[in-house]
Design an enzyme around this catalytic site. Sequence first.
Site, PDB file in Angstrom:
ATOM      1  N   GLN A   1     -30.586 -44.913  15.859  1.00 56.85           N
ATOM      2  CA  GLN A   1     -30.366 -43.920  14.808  1.00 56.85           C
ATOM      3  C   GLN A   1     -30.674 -44.424  13.394  1.00 56.85           C
ATOM      4  O   GLN A   1     -31.280 -43.707  12.612  1.00 56.85           O
ATOM      5  CB  GLN A   1     -28.941 -43.373  14.883  1.00 56.85           C
ATOM      6  CG  GLN A   1     -28.803 -42.299  15.954  1.00 56.85           C
ATOM      7  CD  GLN A   1     -27.368 -41.846  16.120  1.00 56.85           C
ATOM      8  OE1 GLN A   1     -26.454 -42.594  15.848  1.00 56.85           O
ATOM      9  NE2 GLN A   1     -27.185 -40.629  16.591  1.00 56.85           N
TER      10      GLN A   1
ATOM     11  N   ARG B   1     -35.039 -41.610  20.503  1.00 53.37           N
ATOM     12  CA  ARG B   1     -33.807 -41.041  19.923  1.00 53.37           C
ATOM     13  C   ARG B   1     -32.587 -41.472  20.701  1.00 53.37           C
ATOM     14  O   ARG B   1     -31.887 -40.663  21.297  1.00 53.37           O
ATOM     15  CB  ARG B   1     -33.954 -39.541  19.852  1.00 53.37           C
ATOM     16  CG  ARG B   1     -34.933 -39.223  18.735  1.00 53.37           C
ATOM     17  CD  ARG B   1     -34.849 -37.828  18.259  1.00 53.37           C
ATOM     18  NE  ARG B   1     -35.234 -37.775  16.862  1.00 53.37           N
ATOM     19  CZ  ARG B   1     -35.446 -36.651  16.216  1.00 53.37           C
ATOM     20  NH1 ARG B   1     -35.283 -35.514  16.834  1.00 53.37           N
ATOM     21  NH2 ARG B   1     -35.785 -36.674  14.952  1.00 53.37           N
TER      22      ARG B   1
ATOM     23  N   TYR C   1     -37.996 -11.774  40.745  1.00 57.07           N
ATOM     24  CA  TYR C   1     -37.792 -10.976  39.544  1.00 57.07           C
ATOM     25  C   TYR C   1     -37.773 -11.867  38.306  1.00 57.07           C
ATOM     26  O   TYR C   1     -37.952 -11.407  37.199  1.00 57.07           O
ATOM     27  CB  TYR C   1     -36.452 -10.237  39.699  1.00 57.07           C
ATOM     28  CG  TYR C   1     -36.257  -9.047  38.814  1.00 57.07           C
ATOM     29  CD1 TYR C   1     -37.322  -8.213  38.513  1.00 57.07           C
ATOM     30  CD2 TYR C   1     -35.002  -8.742  38.296  1.00 57.07           C
ATOM     31  CE1 TYR C   1     -37.141  -7.105  37.710  1.00 57.07           C
ATOM     32  CE2 TYR C   1     -34.806  -7.642  37.500  1.00 57.07           C
ATOM     33  CZ  TYR C   1     -35.881  -6.821  37.187  1.00 57.07           C
ATOM     34  OH  TYR C   1     -35.683  -5.732  36.390  1.00 57.07           O
TER      35      TYR C   1
HETATM   36  N1  LIG Z   1     -25.393 -36.902  12.361  1.00 55.39           N
HETATM   37  C1  LIG Z   1     -26.550 -36.772  12.960  1.00 55.39           C
HETATM   38  O1  LIG Z   1     -27.575 -36.782  12.326  1.00 55.39           O
HETATM   39  C2  LIG Z   1     -26.639 -36.576  14.437  1.00 55.39           C
HETATM   40  C3  LIG Z   1     -27.693 -35.852  14.967  1.00 55.39           C
HETATM   41  C4  LIG Z   1     -27.735 -35.674  16.345  1.00 55.39           C
HETATM   42  C5  LIG Z   1     -26.749 -36.253  17.133  1.00 55.39           C
HETATM   43  N2  LIG Z   1     -25.746 -36.972  16.596  1.00 55.39           N
HETATM   44  C6  LIG Z   1     -24.706 -37.539  17.444  1.00 55.39           C
HETATM   45  O2  LIG Z   1     -23.545 -36.743  17.361  1.00 55.39           O
HETATM   46  C7  LIG Z   1     -22.397 -37.554  17.537  1.00 55.39           C
HETATM   47  C8  LIG Z   1     -21.496 -37.383  16.334  1.00 55.39           C
HETATM   48  O3  LIG Z   1     -20.243 -37.933  16.583  1.00 55.39           O
HETATM   49  P1  LIG Z   1     -18.927 -37.135  16.248  1.00 55.39           P
HETATM   50  O4  LIG Z   1     -17.792 -38.048  16.502  1.00 55.39           O
HETATM   51  O5  LIG Z   1     -19.046 -36.514  14.916  1.00 55.39           O
HETATM   52  O6  LIG Z   1     -18.917 -35.915  17.259  1.00 55.39           O
HETATM   53  P2  LIG Z   1     -18.828 -35.940  18.845  1.00 55.39           P
HETATM   54  O7  LIG Z   1     -18.841 -37.300  19.364  1.00 55.39           O
HETATM   55  O8  LIG Z   1     -19.838 -34.967  19.316  1.00 55.39           O
HETATM   56  O9  LIG Z   1     -17.380 -35.377  19.115  1.00 55.39           O
HETATM   57  C9  LIG Z   1     -16.980 -34.167  18.600  1.00 55.39           C
HETATM   58  C10 LIG Z   1     -15.641 -33.852  19.202  1.00 55.39           C
HETATM   59  O10 LIG Z   1     -15.103 -32.760  18.514  1.00 55.39           O
HETATM   60  C11 LIG Z   1     -14.304 -32.005  19.389  1.00 55.39           C
HETATM   61  N3  LIG Z   1     -14.330 -30.625  18.966  1.00 55.39           N
HETATM   62  C12 LIG Z   1     -15.302 -29.704  19.080  1.00 55.39           C
HETATM   63  N4  LIG Z   1     -14.924 -28.535  18.577  1.00 55.39           N
HETATM   64  C13 LIG Z   1     -13.659 -28.698  18.135  1.00 55.39           C
HETATM   65  C14 LIG Z   1     -12.715 -27.822  17.537  1.00 55.39           C
HETATM   66  N5  LIG Z   1     -13.005 -26.550  17.248  1.00 55.39           N
HETATM   67  N6  LIG Z   1     -11.491 -28.317  17.214  1.00 55.39           N
HETATM   68  C15 LIG Z   1     -11.194 -29.610  17.498  1.00 55.39           C
HETATM   69  N7  LIG Z   1     -12.040 -30.450  18.074  1.00 55.39           N
HETATM   70  C16 LIG Z   1     -13.278 -30.010  18.398  1.00 55.39           C
HETATM   71  C17 LIG Z   1     -14.913 -32.191  20.755  1.00 55.39           C
HETATM   72  O11 LIG Z   1     -13.870 -32.405  21.697  1.00 55.39           O
HETATM   73  P3  LIG Z   1     -13.212 -31.175  22.460  1.00 55.39           P
HETATM   74  O12 LIG Z   1     -14.325 -30.441  23.115  1.00 55.39           O
HETATM   75  O13 LIG Z   1     -12.236 -31.800  23.369  1.00 55.39           O
HETATM   76  O14 LIG Z   1     -12.544 -30.357  21.415  1.00 55.39           O
HETATM   77  C18 LIG Z   1     -15.772 -33.450  20.633  1.00 55.39           C
HETATM   78  O15 LIG Z   1     -15.326 -34.476  21.459  1.00 55.39           O
HETATM   79  C19 LIG Z   1     -22.865 -38.960  17.681  1.00 55.39           C
HETATM   80  O16 LIG Z   1     -22.998 -39.290  19.021  1.00 55.39           O
HETATM   81  C20 LIG Z   1     -24.239 -38.915  17.035  1.00 55.39           C
HETATM   82  O17 LIG Z   1     -25.104 -39.879  17.539  1.00 55.39           O
HETATM   83  C21 LIG Z   1     -25.643 -37.106  15.229  1.00 55.39           C
HETATM   84  N1  LIG Z   2     -30.225 -40.235  18.305  1.00 55.84           N
HETATM   85  C1  LIG Z   2     -29.809 -39.009  18.286  1.00 55.84           C
HETATM   86  O1  LIG Z   2     -28.796 -38.730  18.853  1.00 55.84           O
HETATM   87  C2  LIG Z   2     -30.583 -37.991  17.539  1.00 55.84           C
HETATM   88  C3  LIG Z   2     -31.189 -38.313  16.323  1.00 55.84           C
HETATM   89  C4  LIG Z   2     -31.904 -37.328  15.629  1.00 55.84           C
HETATM   90  C5  LIG Z   2     -32.010 -36.054  16.161  1.00 55.84           C
HETATM   91  N2  LIG Z   2     -31.424 -35.763  17.352  1.00 55.84           N
HETATM   92  C6  LIG Z   2     -31.489 -34.440  17.926  1.00 55.84           C
HETATM   93  O2  LIG Z   2     -32.793 -34.130  18.343  1.00 55.84           O
HETATM   94  C7  LIG Z   2     -33.011 -32.745  18.236  1.00 55.84           C
HETATM   95  C8  LIG Z   2     -34.376 -32.400  17.674  1.00 55.84           C
HETATM   96  O3  LIG Z   2     -34.436 -32.722  16.328  1.00 55.84           O
HETATM   97  P1  LIG Z   2     -35.761 -32.550  15.451  1.00 55.84           P
HETATM   98  O4  LIG Z   2     -35.389 -31.972  14.186  1.00 55.84           O
HETATM   99  O5  LIG Z   2     -36.517 -33.815  15.389  1.00 55.84           O
HETATM  100  O6  LIG Z   2     -36.584 -31.521  16.303  1.00 55.84           O
HETATM  101  P2  LIG Z   2     -38.099 -31.027  16.070  1.00 55.84           P
HETATM  102  O7  LIG Z   2     -38.465 -31.289  14.671  1.00 55.84           O
HETATM  103  O8  LIG Z   2     -38.918 -31.601  17.138  1.00 55.84           O
HETATM  104  O9  LIG Z   2     -37.969 -29.445  16.328  1.00 55.84           O
HETATM  105  C9  LIG Z   2     -37.230 -28.647  15.472  1.00 55.84           C
HETATM  106  C10 LIG Z   2     -36.545 -27.568  16.220  1.00 55.84           C
HETATM  107  O10 LIG Z   2     -37.434 -26.534  16.632  1.00 55.84           O
HETATM  108  C11 LIG Z   2     -37.006 -25.986  17.830  1.00 55.84           C
HETATM  109  N3  LIG Z   2     -38.080 -25.239  18.512  1.00 55.84           N
HETATM  110  C12 LIG Z   2     -39.144 -25.709  19.239  1.00 55.84           C
HETATM  111  N4  LIG Z   2     -39.862 -24.675  19.704  1.00 55.84           N
HETATM  112  C13 LIG Z   2     -39.278 -23.533  19.285  1.00 55.84           C
HETATM  113  C14 LIG Z   2     -39.569 -22.143  19.464  1.00 55.84           C
HETATM  114  N5  LIG Z   2     -40.601 -21.729  20.161  1.00 55.84           N
HETATM  115  N6  LIG Z   2     -38.725 -21.249  18.913  1.00 55.84           N
HETATM  116  C15 LIG Z   2     -37.667 -21.661  18.187  1.00 55.84           C
HETATM  117  N7  LIG Z   2     -37.370 -22.948  17.986  1.00 55.84           N
HETATM  118  C16 LIG Z   2     -38.163 -23.892  18.551  1.00 55.84           C
HETATM  119  C17 LIG Z   2     -36.508 -27.170  18.577  1.00 55.84           C
HETATM  120  O11 LIG Z   2     -35.590 -26.755  19.544  1.00 55.84           O
HETATM  121  C18 LIG Z   2     -35.856 -28.003  17.499  1.00 55.84           C
HETATM  122  O12 LIG Z   2     -34.482 -27.663  17.365  1.00 55.84           O
HETATM  123  C19 LIG Z   2     -31.898 -32.223  17.351  1.00 55.84           C
HETATM  124  O13 LIG Z   2     -31.019 -31.475  18.116  1.00 55.84           O
HETATM  125  C20 LIG Z   2     -31.186 -33.441  16.875  1.00 55.84           C
HETATM  126  O14 LIG Z   2     -29.801 -33.256  16.784  1.00 55.84           O
HETATM  127  C21 LIG Z   2     -30.719 -36.705  18.037  1.00 55.84           C
END
Ligand SMILES: NC(=O)c1ccc[n+]([C@@H]2O[C@H](COP(=O)([O-])OP(=O)(O)OC[C@H]3O[C@@H](n4cnc5c(N)ncnc54)[C@H](OP(=O)(O)O)[C@@H]3O)[C@@H](O)[C@H]2O)c1
Ligand SMILES: NC(=O)c1ccc[n+]([C@@H]2O[C@H](COP(=O)([O-])OP(=O)(O)OC[C@H]3O[C@@H](n4cnc5c(N)ncnc54)[C@H](O)[C@@H]3O)[C@@H](O)[C@H]2O)c1
Lengths: 462, 462, 371, 371, 96, 96
Positions: free
Chosen positions: C126, C121, C227
């Site tokens: 992605q 991941r 604890y």
């Molecule tokens: N789409 C998916 O499926 C998925 C899943 C898992 C991970 N990701 C990852 O998530 C990221 C997505 O990128 P992104 O650009 O959408 O988000 P991001 O890179 O996480 O940036 C979000 C920004 O929003 C700002 N923010 C948060 N709350 C806010 C508020 N209430 N008002 C104004 N600003 C706020 C934050 O800055 P401040 O704290 O300074 O406000 C933060 O820098 C990527 O890295 C992607 O890989 C995506």
């Molecule tokens: N490349 C990336 O940045 C990328 C891509 C995809 C997903 N992700 C992240 O990876 C994470 C996991 O995604 P997923 O859907 O594959 O997870 P998953 O399918 O492995 O698990 C699903 C969810 O169950 C929760 N869980 C496990 N045990 C639990 C318990 N005992 N009680 C309650 N909840 C429990 C986990 O915390 C997880 O959120 C997500 O946060 C997602 O955003 C990142």
Amino acid sequence: MVGAIQLSYLLAAVLFITGLKRLTSPATARGGNTLSAIGMLIAIVATLLNQGILTFRLVIIGAVVGAAVGLWMARTIKMTAMPQMVGLLNGFGGGASLLVAGAEWLRAGSGSALPTETAVTIYVATLIGGVTLSGSIIAAGKLQELISGKPLLFPGQHYFNLLLVIGVVALSVALVVSPGQVPLFAALVGVALLLGILLVIPIGGADMPVVISLLNSYSGLAASTTGFVIGNHGLIITGALVGASGLILTQIMCRAMNRSLGNVLFGGFGATPAIATGDDKALAARGVRSITGEDAAMLLAYSRSVVVVPGYGLAVAQAQHQVRELAELLEKRGAEVKYAIHPVAGRMPGHMNVLLAEANVPYEQLWEMERINPDMERTEVVLVIGANDVVNPAARNTPSSPIYGMPIIDVDKSQHIIVMKRSMNPGFAGIGNELFYDTKTAMLFGDAKASLLTLIQEVKAA
Amino acid sequence: MVGAIQLSYLLAAVLFITGLKRLTSPATARGGNTLSAIGMLIAIVATLLNQGILTFRLVIIGAVVGAAVGLWMARTIKMTAMPQMVGLLNGFGGGASLLVAGAEWLRAGSGSALPTETAVTIYVATLIGGVTLSGSIIAAGKLQELISGKPLLFPGQHYFNLLLVIGVVALSVALVVSPGQVPLFAALVGVALLLGILLVIPIGGADMPVVISLLNSYSGLAASTTGFVIGNHGLIITGALVGASGLILTQIMCRAMNRSLGNVLFGGFGATPAIATGDDKALAARGVRSITGEDAAMLLAYSRSVVVVPGYGLAVAQAQHQVRELAELLEKRGAEVKYAIHPVAGRMPGHMNVLLAEANVPYEQLWEMERINPDMERTEVVLVIGANDVVNPAARNTPSSPIYGMPIIDVDKSQHIIVMKRSMNPGFAGIGNELFYDTKTAMLFGDAKASLLTLIQEVKAA
Amino acid sequence: MRIGVPKERAPDERRVALVPETASRLIKTGLEVIVEAGAGEEAGYTDDAFREAGAAVAGAAAEVWGADVIVKVQAPTVEEAQGARSGSVVVTLLPPGRSPDEVRTLASQGVTTFSMDLIPRITRAQPMDALSSQSNIAGYKAVLLGAAVLPKLFPMLMTAAGTIAPARVFVIGAGVAGLQAIATARRLGAIVTAFDVRPAVKEQVESLGAKFLAIELAEGGEGEGGYAKELSEEAHRLEQELLREAVAGADVVITTALVPGRPAPKLITEAMVQGMHPASVIVDLAAPAGGNCELTVPGQEVVRHGVTIVGEVNLPATVATHSSQMYARNLASFLGTMVRDGELAIDLNDEILSAACVTHGGEVKGAAWKV
Amino acid sequence: MRIGVPKERAPDERRVALVPETASRLIKTGLEVIVEAGAGEEAGYTDDAFREAGAAVAGAAAEVWGADVIVKVQAPTVEEAQGARSGSVVVTLLPPGRSPDEVRTLASQGVTTFSMDLIPRITRAQPMDALSSQSNIAGYKAVLLGAAVLPKLFPMLMTAAGTIAPARVFVIGAGVAGLQAIATARRLGAIVTAFDVRPAVKEQVESLGAKFLAIELAEGGEGEGGYAKELSEEAHRLEQELLREAVAGADVVITTALVPGRPAPKLITEAMVQGMHPASVIVDLAAPAGGNCELTVPGQEVVRHGVTIVGEVNLPATVATHSSQMYARNLASFLGTMVRDGELAIDLNDEILSAACVTHGGEVKGAAWKV
Amino acid sequence: MEGLIGGIVVFVLAMYVGFEIITKVPPQLHTPLMSGGNAISGITVIGSILVAGQGGTSLAAILGTIAVAFAMVNVVGGYLVTDRMLGMFQRKEENR
Amino acid sequence: MEGLIGGIVVFVLAMYVGFEIITKVPPQLHTPLMSGGNAISGITVIGSILVAGQGGTSLAAILGTIAVAFAMVNVVGGYLVTDRMLGMFQRKEENR
Ligand SMILES: NC(=O)c1ccc[n+]([C@@H]2O[C@H](COP(=O)([O-])OP(=O)(O)OC[C@H]3O[C@@H](n4cnc5c(N)ncnc54)[C@H](OP(=O)(O)O)[C@@H]3O)[C@@H](O)[C@H]2O)c1
Ligand SMILES: NC(=O)c1ccc[n+]([C@@H]2O[C@H](COP(=O)([O-])OP(=O)(O)OC[C@H]3O[C@@H](n4cnc5c(N)ncnc54)[C@H](O)[C@@H]3O)[C@@H](O)[C@H]2O)c1
Ligand SMILES: NC(=O)c1ccc[n+]([C@@H]2O[C@H](COP(=O)([O-])OP(=O)(O)OC[C@H]3O[C@@H](n4cnc5c(N)ncnc54)[C@H](OP(=O)(O)O)[C@@H]3O)[C@@H](O)[C@H]2O)c1
Ligand SMILES: NC(=O)c1ccc[n+]([C@@H]2O[C@H](COP(=O)([O-])OP(=O)(O)OC[C@H]3O[C@@H](n4cnc5c(N)ncnc54)[C@H](O)[C@@H]3O)[C@@H](O)[C@H]2O)c1
């Protein structure tokens, strides 16, 4: 006759007031300028009818020469050189005030025939006129890049300036006590000119417009002072008008650059970089430019193509409805608004779709990254709302970055970028974002919902 | 000394300006009034220092008596009688102007010793002062219901008033041509007083506040004229200030009652009922009261309990997001906002739920008809948005009505009702709605979305 | 280089590994694609559509298996594996540790196998993340199933025939599937609460307009050496208590809690099910890993104590058109990492390829299968 | 006065005519309620709940049939009708003209029968309008069924695995069911178009954010005596053409077109079905009246030309908890018109009662059954 | 003195007006507004005219003449330049 | 004449200021604002004082004295009434 002349001045003043007021809105600005020009014509004609004028010869010579030069300058100047042109013109105005003060002083037996209060007004007019003249020329020179645009500072400059001011006061006092000394008066003029130079020289070229606006306000005050000198209400009113409105404009421009007016009034800025609000002192070091909601709104209100890049922060702020409303507002003003959706914006696949569908954003306005990137260069303003990683150029440029290789939305290719987030904190990937330090980028700090509400209000008011 | 006195007047004027400005916002109003009172104190003290004052005896007598009466009136008056009190006070002010003009005229040898322009100013001051005095007293009497609140009209009244105005001009001219004739002056005073009475008497009691505001503006102008008479800048500035701001206030109040200022200036209104916009002339007959977005917003902005009753029109206008935004805004200002959902509002079961859920209105804010009806009496403002049949009292009162027997939302029991719809057209059931003719109801005509957008903007600005 | 797309033979598997649109993209990069006749039928992709996209359609499975790279949805059966050509590459979904016999066969056949379930991941990966794309669809469909089974409406409705209260949906596990479930349930008008052990997702849950269920620790329970353990027991008890209450109050419970490579945690006990209203529904997305509910029967819909427990194991397959489309995109991105100029060029030092590799050079490489 | 609630015996009928909450309301007004054991079970209402509400629970159906007023969901069978007490009242859903034998039996038994399907659509009768309340639920459920069957997602999603286009839903007939179907499909993110012969509903459709399909008449086709008929033929052709196009472009078609008391119009021809994408879905809410689609098989889900055609005849029963609740409310309002001070007082001059009356005084009164 | 006081009164009032009339200005109008204000500040031309109108060949008269020239440059140049800027802006507006 | 002109200048500028300072007023403040403005218009007290200050027993002096009394009623009553109204308003605000 005298009454009619005075009333003409009043009429001119009313025209100036109306003209200035209209100049603040795009729709009426040009007409406002014309009104104001008519006011000026009335004032000049009224003056020419004044019985105090004994001969028209010199007046005509001066007027013809001046008008010709003005005409030539206005015709030949390039659009891009406008700011320095305005600076130069302002210098001429200041020079005129200085000359009038000097002439009056000379005519009154080198000041001997003047009551104290009039003498003081003359010295004040001399000072302001002189500062305006030399300061404006320096400012214009900086803009034209005849003089280095960089802030020029030397140690102890502020103290030296203070010394010069003291000198001005001392010379004035001396002249009041023992009038008639031409060298002293010449010294006064010289110090005033020097002060103008030294006040402007330490300021960076980018800040020149503010300086010119301030000097413009000064030259209004100089005119007003001249009015006191020759006892003319028309001059007093008009000068005060320009002085006050110029000051307000300066303040507005300062806010647009995130500066306090105090900072400007005390000169010597340009040494501190243009920076941010609140506690984020650390940012200052890297020169992030922050922007107020009002100015961001102005930028948006008058641009024709806007791309909104939503990110996770929009979801956190639950500001989906606000963003739609802002977009609708901009569209109603004639802008084309698109939403650029990055495939991994947010925290789950399709996060932005869920969000924007809730706010009823039409599907046709949602553009995929690949489709919108080619349009970026032609986009006037990009509004990045709570997005970070998905617009981080490190994905293109920095092989060591954890996000290297991820395709991003090329917002850095657009003409202006407004980034809305709460702080300089990183996003999901936990890395910094050079986009925020781009010179084209302005940061609008605060919760996205609150910021959007401000933008909506301000755009409506614009 | 003279300079100091003049500057004191200037200071007083500045305090008046600041005070008036602050009086326009609830948060600063009280402080503003105090500032303005301080200004008045400064002006009075400065005047007492005037060397033109030979004896303080009469001044003190007058001041003590006047202050005592003023104090007593202000202390004893009931809150409900405030408007007539203000009217009466205003009359005193006008009276004072009239008296000053008279006294000056007498002192100047019954006008013989006066240059023409001063004489004219005195007659103008006499006219305005007289109209203000008698007009204010009539207005106060109408409000106190000592005089019938109904508009009193007699045929040819307007022509008679015109005649009176001509009379004023004629008397003034006569006095200028052959000064010194006390009976003529007395006649002038009499005609002015009569004019004041006749201008106000034909106006309905409900419109008196506007009349008082206008007379207040007049009394400002009277003061200004007095200033010209005695050559006092302080009076001129302050009088002009009150004259102008009073005029603006009058205009604002007119708009709140949906009247044009012209209508007011020409007097004789109250004959046309308070009515609607645009082409809906027919409505006038039944006295629907329409309201501007700005005033509706003001009403909402300062009330503490608001109930929104959405209907099919909200769905047609697709204004669900706007209504939520407005509600949030009002909540932020401290109001409690509920949505009253009628079971058959809209065109399908649950129509309103679908709509409001889309806009993310929290479920807890949705109240069923049965639950909210008991609260209606305690509700300050009900906002009926595109609903018609579901708030039609005919369902309770008119057995012959096709909707008789349907339970309705009892909006008519609340304190204020604002109805937003586009016209007076009926809803689904095709029947008229007496609610719209209720005296507590104000119609905000227009598409619900557009109206809501206005409300949002105005509430934000309030 | 030729890519083979066999028809899926697992029961109820309606997906196909490539769709015409993706096939056409690959073909444009210089690859060949051969599709078994009828492979896309159940997902709504006809053989003609594949032909139009430029792919060959083969009547016999063997022909397809002769390709250089075989792309599949479900792991090949032992039988299929035995027909695989040595040196060929198989890319398929293959959860860690699952199908050990098949994996062994593939290894002994000299096949290089990659599991799309093992894509790391990291940001760069992605677009290949099939786990995300399929979970996403599963989360959506879980809500639809729940709504279809529940004898209640999801949205609140105020009508002449009384007011219908909104359904209460409780989502356990707010990963990709859980979040999409939250979003979908919210769209339908339900009141949604979610729970996850990772506190970081609180913000994410709230960003979708749902409530996050947080464990409130007893006051004064901090600090004091030794604890901590007791506290964690207390916390666990609290968690159980919290879940019990939340489950009892819910009309629909959707569970998605997974711990990678381990059986799903049993979070909903029989007692909790007993505490639910009659006619409530549990949709257990963790069913393929054994289920989060004690009473889940993977692959079946059962009624226990009046509560319907849906143990569907392959929800993405029920949305075959779109799940195939997304999976195909994931696959195409993944293939991109192993193809250079139209030729196979597998570099097992590549972070992604090495992580996803299950068998190579006659050996089992995947750690999960080594034991 | 006693109200009897027998258990519904029709297959797949999960609803019950009264729910505990409504029973308790009626009891508070001085009535007695007797419920057959297990009557509410399938709708999620236990016997205990009825008991708590103050109702008696009878083990034998006969006991319930001894009540003064019998409330039912489905029309009584001939057998049941024969067990009805003379002078008793039966209130039930009974579409005009349907179940003639049962109606005759009821009449001959001297039972007064009211059909909830015949409540006039006047404002006062809105709270009794069971047709609306049940159609509403059917419209909601139709979309859920369609979404569950469709191998695609409804909402648009832009993800790392490509963009999923939103589903296109076409709703024919924008009455109560149609409008709720539109609203539900929109909630799920679909692009919705609707068609109805009544132009008045255009605004209503748009008020739900959907597009209305309007027939554009050929230019210059107005006026000219005798031309009207041809024009109407032209209009009909245009309508057909329009429908064909709209149906072909849709992923899900939901048909709700009904003409009261007549068989449903056949709007979707086999040719139109052939023109649809494979794996599309038709949900035919008009199935109980024969269906709007030529290929609909009432009561069954069939696949024709790759298109799944859902002919479910009793959708409200699949949402039994809420549909029962709403039906019970309708019933209670209706009972209010025939009860004075706790005693039966039927005034057949009452607009509503006379319209709803099917049998009375040994005679069949309902016009639809007289022929 | 009286004249000075009158002047001050007028000055203060005019400042008030100046402060009140400028409120919101779109950034695009900052420069034109500045330029327009600058043109108005060329009002010193009145003073210059009065001085130059005294005639003579004294230094004062020469200075006055130069002052008239300077002020006229400011006035004429200022208005024309402002108008040119605004003209551009207007075209942009019309393009919408 | 000069004085008159000066007066007119001042008058016009003051009118401008008066027009500009009042923009939006919530309806709740209409009456207090009117009342506050009315109190200010009691500025005629200045004129009255100047007239009454002339002393004597002439009709003019008597009128002047009455004028002072009238104006003082306006001033004192006006400010106090305004303050009372605003006080009520403030309490209402505070209640929030
Ligand atoms: N789409 C998916 O499926 C998925 C899943 C898992 C991970 N990701 C990852 O998530 C990221 C997505 O990128 P992104 O650009 O959408 O988000 P991001 O890179 O996480 O940036 C979000 C920004 O929003 C700002 N923010 C948060 N709350 C806010 C508020 N209430 N008002 C104004 N600003 C706020 C934050 O800055 P401040 O704290 O300074 O406000 C933060 O820098 C990527 O890295 C992607 O890989 C995506
Ligand atoms: N490349 C990336 O940045 C990328 C891509 C995809 C997903 N992700 C992240 O990876 C994470 C996991 O995604 P997923 O859907 O594959 O997870 P998953 O399918 O492995 O698990 C699903 C969810 O169950 C929760 N869980 C496990 N045990 C639990 C318990 N005992 N009680 C309650 N909840 C429990 C986990 O915390 C997880 O959120 C997500 O946060 C997602 O955003 C990142
Ligand atoms: N809920 C159901 O199931 C159902 C089903 C069928 C019928 N009905 C009936 O429908 C009615 C519902 O009552 P209701 O009060 O909701 O609606 P209504 O009585 O039909 O009134 C709606 C009002 O909204 C106004 N309107 C329409 N478009 C508007 C717009 N764009 N902006 C502002 N106003 C707009 C119209 O007035 P203007 O034209 O002047 O703007 C109209 O008077 C009841 O009579 C009910 O019996 C309900
Ligand atoms: N008391 C009331 O005010 C009240 C109560 C409930 C419903 N209504 C109204 O009654 C109307 C009918 O409601 P319903 O749902 O019971 O209707 P229905 O079930 O009888 O018919 C459904 C829809 O199919 C449409 N239709 C019929 N033939 C068609 C064809 N050939 N092509 C396309 N569409 C066709 C009809 O116009 C109707 O809109 C609705 O408009 C509803 O608002 C009024």
